[in-house]
Structures are given as structure tokens and as C-alpha cells.
Design a protein around this motif. Structure first.
Motif, mmCIF file in Angstrom:
data_model
loop_
_atom_site.group_PDB
_atom_site.id
_atom_site.type_symbol
_atom_site.label_atom_id
_atom_site.label_comp_id
_atom_site.label_asym_id
_atom_site.label_seq_id
_atom_site.Cartn_x
_atom_site.Cartn_y
_atom_site.Cartn_z
ATOM 1 N N VAL A 225 9.315 4.278 -37.056
ATOM 2 C CA VAL A 225 10.299 3.201 -36.674
ATOM 3 C C VAL A 225 10.370 2.772 -35.305
ATOM 4 C CG1 VAL A 225 12.863 2.698 -37.168
ATOM 5 C CG2 VAL A 225 11.528 3.938 -38.878
ATOM 6 N N VAL A 226 10.575 3.910 -34.386
ATOM 7 C CA VAL A 226 10.314 3.754 -33.059
ATOM 8 C C VAL A 226 9.188 2.626 -32.411
ATOM 9 C CG1 VAL A 226 10.605 4.540 -30.825
ATOM 10 C CG2 VAL A 226 12.086 5.338 -32.744
ATOM 11 N N ALA A 227 8.268 3.159 -32.964
ATOM 12 C CA ALA A 227 6.846 2.348 -32.605
ATOM 13 C C ALA A 227 6.944 0.806 -32.774
ATOM 14 C CB ALA A 227 5.819 3.096 -33.055
ATOM 15 N N VAL A 228 7.574 0.841 -34.010
ATOM 16 C CA VAL A 228 7.188 -0.781 -34.701
ATOM 17 C C VAL A 228 8.491 -1.374 -33.917
ATOM 18 C CG1 VAL A 228 7.933 -2.034 -36.797
ATOM 19 C CG2 VAL A 228 6.417 0.071 -36.889
ATOM 20 N N MET A 229 9.510 -0.548 -33.733
ATOM 21 C CA MET A 229 10.470 -1.680 -33.018
ATOM 22 C C MET A 229 9.978 -1.817 -31.719
ATOM 23 S SD MET A 229 13.575 -2.794 -32.611
ATOM 24 C CE MET A 229 14.636 -2.435 -34.122
ATOM 25 N N GLU A 230 9.518 -0.964 -30.722
ATOM 26 C CA GLU A 230 8.943 -1.286 -29.441
ATOM 27 C C GLU A 230 7.970 -2.368 -29.731
ATOM 28 O OE1 GLU A 230 7.642 2.483 -28.036
ATOM 29 O OE2 GLU A 230 9.690 3.135 -27.405
ATOM 30 N N ASP A 231 7.042 -2.448 -30.701
ATOM 31 C CA ASP A 231 6.147 -3.363 -30.659
ATOM 32 C C ASP A 231 6.697 -4.933 -30.966
ATOM 33 O OD1 ASP A 231 4.328 -1.539 -30.373
ATOM 34 O OD2 ASP A 231 3.430 -1.376 -32.525
ATOM 35 N N SER A 232 7.777 -4.767 -31.949
ATOM 36 C CA SER A 232 8.691 -6.182 -32.317
ATOM 37 C C SER A 232 9.115 -6.422 -31.251
ATOM 38 C CB SER A 232 9.578 -5.652 -33.540
ATOM 39 O OG SER A 232 8.887 -5.342 -34.541
ATOM 40 N N MET A 233 10.027 -5.841 -30.367
ATOM 41 C CA MET A 233 10.618 -6.381 -29.127
ATOM 42 C C MET A 233 9.600 -6.989 -28.173
ATOM 43 S SD MET A 233 13.618 -5.656 -30.199
ATOM 44 C CE MET A 233 15.057 -5.451 -28.875
ATOM 45 N N VAL A 234 8.584 -6.390 -28.037
ATOM 46 C CA VAL A 234 7.752 -6.851 -26.870
ATOM 47 C C VAL A 234 7.081 -8.276 -27.569
ATOM 48 C CG1 VAL A 234 5.237 -6.736 -26.044
ATOM 49 C CG2 VAL A 234 6.866 -4.677 -25.918
ATOM 50 N N THR A 235 6.697 -8.222 -28.774
ATOM 51 C CA THR A 235 6.260 -9.363 -29.366
ATOM 52 C C THR A 235 7.331 -10.689 -29.394
ATOM 53 O OG1 THR A 235 4.783 -8.203 -30.987
ATOM 54 C CG2 THR A 235 5.180 -10.605 -31.569
ATOM 55 N N MET A 236 8.612 -10.272 -29.512
ATOM 56 C CA MET A 236 9.761 -11.157 -29.651
ATOM 57 C C MET A 236 9.810 -11.687 -28.249
ATOM 58 S SD MET A 236 10.287 -11.910 -32.596
ATOM 59 C CE MET A 236 11.625 -12.986 -32.184
ATOM 60 N N SER A 237 9.844 -10.893 -27.280
ATOM 61 C CA SER A 237 10.012 -11.379 -25.919
ATOM 62 C C SER A 237 8.967 -12.294 -25.589
ATOM 63 C CB SER A 237 9.970 -10.024 -24.843
ATOM 64 O OG SER A 237 9.855 -10.559 -23.679
ATOM 65 N N THR A 238 7.745 -12.164 -25.976
ATOM 66 C CA THR A 238 6.419 -13.174 -25.709
ATOM 67 C C THR A 238 6.748 -14.571 -26.491
ATOM 68 O OG1 THR A 238 4.819 -11.131 -25.725
ATOM 69 C CG2 THR A 238 4.114 -13.423 -26.122
ATOM 70 N N ILE A 239 7.408 -14.385 -27.689
ATOM 71 C CA ILE A 239 7.514 -15.581 -28.418
ATOM 72 C C ILE A 239 8.925 -16.423 -27.684
ATOM 73 C CG2 ILE A 239 8.537 -16.565 -30.534
ATOM 74 C CD1 ILE A 239 7.161 -14.125 -32.095
ATOM 75 N N LEU A 240 9.718 -15.586 -27.286
ATOM 76 C CA LEU A 240 10.944 -16.332 -26.755
ATOM 77 C C LEU A 240 10.645 -16.839 -25.542
ATOM 78 C CD1 LEU A 240 13.612 -14.127 -28.286
ATOM 79 C CD2 LEU A 240 13.406 -16.266 -28.768
ATOM 80 N N ASN A 241 9.880 -16.167 -24.702
ATOM 81 C CA ASN A 241 9.521 -16.774 -23.424
ATOM 82 C C ASN A 241 8.281 -17.623 -23.242
ATOM 83 O OD1 ASN A 241 11.181 -15.346 -21.772
ATOM 84 N ND2 ASN A 241 10.343 -13.606 -22.319
ATOM 85 N N SER A 242 7.838 -18.144 -24.438
ATOM 86 C CA SER A 242 6.809 -19.315 -24.428
ATOM 87 C C SER A 242 7.314 -20.534 -24.300
ATOM 88 C CB SER A 242 6.032 -19.085 -25.891
ATOM 89 O OG SER A 242 5.039 -20.314 -26.009
ATOM 90 N N ARG A 243 6.548 -21.484 -23.476
ATOM 91 C CA ARG A 243 7.276 -22.730 -23.431
ATOM 92 C C ARG A 243 6.868 -23.681 -24.768
ATOM 93 N NH1 ARG A 243 2.984 -26.792 -20.867
ATOM 94 N NH2 ARG A 243 1.095 -25.871 -21.502
ATOM 95 N N PHE A 244 6.185 -23.158 -25.538
ATOM 96 C CA PHE A 244 6.133 -23.696 -26.925
ATOM 97 C C PHE A 244 7.201 -23.150 -28.126
ATOM 98 C CE2 PHE A 244 1.827 -23.478 -24.862
ATOM 99 C CZ PHE A 244 1.827 -24.827 -24.548
#
Length: 102
Positions: free
Chosen positions: A55-74
Motif C-alpha cells: 500500500v505504501v509503495a503504491v501510494m508513493e508511486d501514485s503521488m510521483v505520477t500525479m506530480s508529473t501529471i499536474l506539473n505537465s504543461r499539457f
């Protein structure tokens, strides 16, 4: 001139589709996560969380992915969906932290 515009629109649409795929990957990943509960000592009606490593590993991966998405100019095309999922993950992350501190 028109060719450049078509190329630009195509590129933006491709990038937006990639972000949407990333969002779907985060959602799909959580469908496979199980929360294990175990009996607390000899009490039959009292349970505690079991191993939380996945659960912790999936949460960390999800947070990194969401940061990437939200910081994209697209992100504009998927902004509301991304913001909603990010809020849910932030809420769950806070809840998970509280559970793990107990």
C-alpha cells in the motif's frame, strides 16, 4: 503555416492522451491493492492493519505520477480529473499516515 498548426495540435493531443493514460494507470493500480487486516491478539472482533508495504509503495508511486501529471504543461485537458484524483490520494495518504502512527 497550416502544417505547423496541425503538427502542434497533434502533439498537444498526443501529450494529453499520454497524461490520461497515466491517470488511468494510477486508478487501475489501486484496483489490485488489498488491505490486510489481522485479529488483534486473541480478540475476535478487533482487527488491526496487516502488512502495509504494498500500500505504501503504491501510494508513493501514485503521488510521483500525479506530480508529473499536474506539473505537465499539457494538463489542461485532464485538469479536473487529475485534481480530483490528487485530492483523493492526498486524503488517503493523510489517513494512511495516521493509521500507521497508531
Amino acid at each position: 503555416e497550416k502544417k505547423d498548426l496541425i503538427i502542434q495540435i497533434s502533439h498537444e493531443a498526443s501529450q494529453e492522451a499520454a497524461l490520461k493514460a497515466m491517470l488511468n494507470k494510477v486508478l487501475d493500480r489501486w484496483k489490485d491493492v488489498d488491505f490486510t487486516v489481522v485479529s488483534y491478539r486473541d480478540r475476535k472482533e478487533t482487527f488491526i492493519l496487516g502488512a502495509m508495504d504494498e500500500v505504501v509503495a503504491v501510494m508513493e508511486d501514485s503521488m510521483v505520477t500525479m506530480s508529473t501529471i499536474l506539473n505537465s504543461r499539457f494538463v489542461d485537458g485532464v485538469r479536473s480529473e487529475a485534481d480530483h484524483l490528487d485530492r483523493l490520494l492526498q486524503l488517503f495518504a493523510g489517513t494512511l499516515d495516521e493509521w500507521l502512527e497508531c
